[in-house]
Structure formats: C-alpha cells, structure tokens
Design an enzyme around this catalytic site. Structure first.
Site, PDB file in Angstrom:
ATOM      1  N   THR A 104       0.822  -1.216   0.000  1.00  0.00           N
ATOM      2  CA  THR A 104       0.000   0.000   0.000  1.00  0.00           C
ATOM      3  C   THR A 104       0.855   1.264   0.000  1.00  0.00           C
ATOM      4  O   THR A 104       0.540   2.244  -0.696  1.00  0.00           O
ATOM      5  CB  THR A 104      -0.943   0.009   1.223  1.00  0.00           C
ATOM      6  N   SER A 322      46.612 -12.352  -2.340  1.00  0.00           N
ATOM      7  CA  SER A 322      46.915 -12.493  -0.921  1.00  0.00           C
ATOM      8  C   SER A 322      47.702 -11.300  -0.414  1.00  0.00           C
ATOM      9  O   SER A 322      48.509 -10.721  -1.138  1.00  0.00           O
ATOM     10  CB  SER A 322      47.722 -13.777  -0.678  1.00  0.00           C
TER      11      SER A 322
END
Length: 474
Positions: A104, A322
């Site tokens: 709504t 890494s």
C-alpha cells in the site's frame, strides 16, 4: 522541521508536515517513518517505478475515455506518468522496499507523486488535492491489491529479458571456447577420480548447452508473468471499477509497454490471492543459480594449483590474491558468481515462505517477494556478464600438461575393454598404476592387441566419441 519549508497534509491519522518541495505526500512520509528497514528505497528500482507509472497511465487513460475523469485532469495525470516513465522524479520514490501493508505504501507513493506532478502541469500548487487527488483521481478504479502485483510482474518481465540476454551472451562465450578447445584431449572425471578421455572442448560445450536450457526455462516463466489481476480492485470482485474498465486498462497497458501478450486472469479473485507465478520464477532463478555455481566451481577446480592442483586451464589473472603470499592469484570472478548463487538460493527460501504465508484473499508479503526477485535477477545478470568478460573469454588451456596426464592415465584402458575383456583390462590397469608404466606398452608387451589396433582404439576421435571406426584385424 522548519515550518517555512513544509506544507501541511492530512490523512487518516491526522495532519502531517511534509517538505514543501516534495512531490510525495502524507502517506509516503508516514511510511518512511514506519519502515526504516533496509535503507533500500523504491528509487533503487527504476524499472519498478516505470512499471507503476505504466499501470497508472493505463488506468487514467481508461477512466478518461470512460468519462470518469475530466479530460484536462486525465491528460495531466497521463502526462505525469509519461514523465515518470521517462525517468523523472525517481528520487521522490522514498519508501523502503521492505514494508508492511501488502505494498500500500508503494502504491500511495506513486499516487502522491503522480498527483503532485499533475498539479504542477495544471499550474496548481503541490497538495491542492481538490484539483487532483491521489486516491479519488490517480487511484480511481484501482486498489493496491491489483496495481502492486501488476507492476511487479511488469518490472519482472524487464528483468527476465535482461537476465536471458546475459545468459545467452555467456552461453555464446562458452560455445566459442568449446570450438577453440575442440582438439585438446584431457581426462574426464567422475567423483573426482580419473574416468575416460574427452576433449576440453566437449567439457566447455556442456556449459553452453546447460545455459541454453535455462534460457528456455526463463522464457517459459516470463510468459506466466503476463496474466494480470488488474481490474480486480480489492479482492478480485472489481468493486468500484467500471464494467468496461478492465479491458480498456489492459489494452492501454499493452500499448504502453509493448507487451502484446498481457491478459486479464480468468478468475480475478483467485489471481489476487495467488502468487504461484513468483514461486515458479524464483524456482527457475534458483535453477540458473545452481547451474552457474556448479560451472564456477568447475572452473575453480580445473584451474587449481598452479603446482599442486589440476592446473588444466588458466583463468585470467584479475588481482593479487593475498596480502601475505607473494605471487598468489585467486579465481575471484568465479568466486563472486558463486556468492550471487548462494544469495539467489536463499532468496528462493524467502519467496517460498512469503508465498506460503498468504492468508485468505490476499498475500500481504509481496514486497519481500518483489525485492528478493528483483535483486536476484539483477545480480544474476551482472554475474553472467562479469563471468563472461572478466573470466571465460580469457581462459586458456594448459595443453602440454593435459597431454601428459592423458598419456599416463589408466583411464585409457577402458577403451580397450571391448577388445581384451574386463579381466585383462583390470590387470593392465593395476600393473600400470603400481609401476607407472604406459597402458599401451603393457598391452603390446602381453601381445593382447597389435599396434594398429591400439592406435585405433586410443585415437582421439575414438576416445572422445567423435568417430566409431572399426578396429583393424589382429
């Protein structure tokens, strides 16, 4: 709030100060306060906003042509909808996507913005709802319960088109690699153990085929989205809608969207409470996600190493892998697609529970269904595009390593089964495994086959099923 910068609006709850320059009104402002949930607003989904505006435009055109709206007023609403569909006023759609009320607040956000844009077109101030009212005029003949699901379906249609296009493009990339790798022989694997030979091209071709299947499933699901409950109003009884409204609104919607297959549901009461189409679509998305994730896991496994893994293919290096191990490169693109898949699979659970939770004549949980599907489809489409351009197109084969693995594989003995028998083949395999010797050498040494027979049975075309030549006589 500085009252000089506000206007007073009134709703069921009472008076409320709204920013003077806002195109939304009191109901939207209350929803913003009530639902500080995800921080992701309607504005993040321009396709959904455009779909809402398309529904409102179709409705206003029908009501104008039925003389239920004054022509001047109707034309202003239509013009406002056209502007919103074109991308204007998107920042005025400020309600959180996750909300109570079965959508709504979304419907009212649209009604209020459209009404105030129409008022501006008419030369009236924002909030002059006596001239153009969000409910009496913009929402005439409608309910959230038919507008919201209709707009969701229209938006999803666009998402399906984009996802299908992305899947098709990825499929073509895999098909191109299949051609490139057509003559690269390798060992296939079952249960991560050596199986029988195949080509890397065959392996990549399967990825193209499986994605093509999902293109078809997506199109099938898309067709189901085209059945609408527009015109059913609150629960499907069409209360407060003109008898001719539904067909006129649908005809207008087909013209506005260009989707000629939009039709009204045969039973509007059933269609208003049923969300089965969303469950179906979510299941297809899960299927796509599972397949994509499996493919990405394969790519990560095939490229594992480079020294201590399979190392059969090389993925394009995209970033350092890494912060502690120099030189390490990770398969980050497949990894991100894996994570998208995990999200979509989780979203399917959300859609399932939301669909099951509907009660009686309405499902109140369509907002979370919509958000789950919108996000999943957008992320899958982006993931497909990223996988294609940042990974698949740059994959290369480690041909020397693959050839060496094939040469010493005991899986080759399977191709000799029909000629030397299972028992002899097993003995050859065991000896080859224990002493590291070559399968062909052992077969020849035991005088089980001639060199010409061995060559024929172990030829790439025979091993990979691309030819079924007869074996020469011993």
């Amino acid at each position: 709030m500085n009252l000089a910068n506000t206007r007073v609006e009134h709703d069921l709850i009472g008076d409320l100060d709204v920013p003077a320059d806002a195109y939304y009104g009191a109901h939207t402002a209350r929803a913003v306060d009530n639902f500080p949930i995800s921080g992701v607003t309607l504005a993040s989904y321009p396709g959904f906003i455009a779909a809402l505006a398309a529904v409102k435009q179709a409705a206003a055109t029908a009501n104008r042509d039925l003389s239920l709206l004054d022509r001047t007023e109707g034309d202003a609403i239509i013009a406002a909808c056209e502007q919103i569909r074109g991308g204007a006023f998107g920042d005025q759609f400020v309600v959180d996507m996750i909300q109570g009320g079965a959508g709504t607040s979304t419907n009212m956000n649209a009604n209020e913005v459209i009404a105030n844009v129409a008022l501006e077109i008419l030369g009236k101030p924002k909030g002059d709802y006596g001239t153009c009212h969000p409910l009496d005029h913009v929402n005439k003949g409608q309910s959230t319960n038919d507008v919201y699901p209709t707009a969701v379906k229209l938006a999803l249609d666009g998402y399906v088109v984009e996802l299908r296009r992305a899947v098709a493009s990825l499929r073509e990339a895999f098909a191109a690699k299949a051609v490139e790798f057509a003559d690269v022989l390798k060992i296939g694997r079952t249960q991560l153990q050596d199986a029988v030979p195949m080509t890397l091209g065959q392996e990549f071709a399967t990825y193209a085929v499986t994605l093509a299947e999902d293109e078809t499933r997506l199109e099938e699901a898309r067709i189901l989205l085209h059945e609408l409950n527009l015109g059913g109003t609150a629960i499907g009884t069409a209360l407060n809608a003109h008898p001719e409204y539904q067909q006129l609104a649908l005809a207008n919607l087909r013209a506005i969207t260009g989707i000629d297959s939009l039709v009204g549901a045969s039973d509007l009461i059933e269609a208003t409470q049923d969300v089965g189409v969303f469950v179906q679509l979510s299941g297809v998305l899960k299927r796509v996600a599972v397949k994509l994730s499996k493919i990405c896991s394969d790519l990560r496994l095939l490229s594992s190493g480079p020294r201590a893994g399979l190392n059969e293919i090389h993925l394009p290096a995209r970033q350092a892998g890494s912060s502690i191990m120099p030189g390490k490169v990770n398969p980050v693109i497949p990894e991100v697609v894996n994570q998208i898949a995990f999200e979509v699979i989780g979203n399917d659970v959300t859609v399932t529970l939301a669909a099951e939770g509907g009660q009686l004549q309405l499902n109140a949980f369509e907002p979370i269904i919509a958000k789950s599907l919108f996000d999943g489809m957008a992320h899958l489409a982006a993931g497909c595009a990223t996988l294609q351009t940042r990974c698949v197109e740059g994959i290369t084969a480690n041909t020397e390593h693959l050839a060496a693995v094939v040469a010493k594989s005991i899986g080759l003995v399977t191709a000799l089964n029909p000629a030397i028998g299972y028992a002899s083949a097993t003995a050859i395999a065991q000896e080859a495994l224990s002493n590291g010797r070559n399968i062909a050498e052992l077969v020849l040494e035991r005088n089980l086959l001639s060199q010409s027979q061995i060559d024929a049975l172990l030829s790439p075309s025979h091993l990979t099923g691309r030819a079924r030549n007869s074996v020469p006589e011993h």
